[in-house]
Enzyme design. Structure first.
Site, PDB file in Angstrom:
ATOM      1  N   ARG A  19      37.636 -27.704  25.845  1.00 13.24           N
ATOM      2  CA  ARG A  19      36.957 -28.425  24.765  1.00 13.24           C
ATOM      3  C   ARG A  19      37.490 -28.026  23.391  1.00 13.24           C
ATOM      4  O   ARG A  19      37.718 -28.879  22.534  1.00 13.24           O
ATOM      5  CB  ARG A  19      35.440 -28.213  24.831  1.00 13.24           C
ATOM      6  CG  ARG A  19      34.801 -28.861  26.048  1.00 13.24           C
ATOM      7  CD  ARG A  19      33.329 -28.542  26.152  1.00 13.24           C
ATOM      8  NE  ARG A  19      33.166 -27.090  26.246  1.00 13.24           N
ATOM      9  CZ  ARG A  19      32.085 -26.433  25.868  1.00 13.24           C
ATOM     10  NH1 ARG A  19      31.041 -27.065  25.348  1.00 13.24           N
ATOM     11  NH2 ARG A  19      32.013 -25.124  26.002  1.00 13.24           N
ATOM     12  N   ASN A  37      31.069 -30.269  28.386  1.00 13.30           N
ATOM     13  CA  ASN A  37      31.102 -29.944  29.800  1.00 13.30           C
ATOM     14  C   ASN A  37      30.043 -30.751  30.523  1.00 13.30           C
ATOM     15  O   ASN A  37      28.938 -30.925  30.013  1.00 13.30           O
ATOM     16  CB  ASN A  37      30.826 -28.449  30.028  1.00 13.30           C
ATOM     17  CG  ASN A  37      31.981 -27.566  29.628  1.00 13.30           C
ATOM     18  OD1 ASN A  37      33.123 -28.007  29.558  1.00 13.30           O
ATOM     19  ND2 ASN A  37      31.697 -26.310  29.373  1.00 13.30           N
TER      20      ASN A  37
END
Length: 90
Positions: A19, A37
């Site tokens: 990320r 996520n």
């Protein structure tokens, strides 16, 4: 022209800074959106920007950061999604 996409990335993509590196790539290409996520182990990326910039991010997601292992990438075009300014990690 602006393009919006949802990218689902599976493999070893959680716990490897996927990320954070996605955010860095998105900011580099002046994209807005987010990366988060998912409970099933995938990472979801929603991004908007120029066609060229979005395509660069999609290509990057097929590789990911060095510690990741990308097994599969799904993309779908979106329309009319209200995204935050900048690119967030959720």
């Amino acid at each position: 022209m602006t393009k919006q996409v949802r990218i689902l990335v599976s493999g070893r993509v959680q716990g490897v800074y996927f990320r954070a590196f996605t955010q860095k790539q998105a900011k580099k290409h002046q994209l807005s959106g987010f990366a988060k996520n998912l409970p099933d182990g995938r990472v979801e990326v929603v991004a908007a920007g120029s066609n060229e910039a979005v395509e660069k991010l999609v290509r990057w997601c097929h590789r990911g950061p060095i510690m990741a292992r990308v097994d599969h990438v799904e993309t779908e075009e979106l329309a009319g999604i209200d995204l935050p300014g900048g690119f967030e990690i959720r």
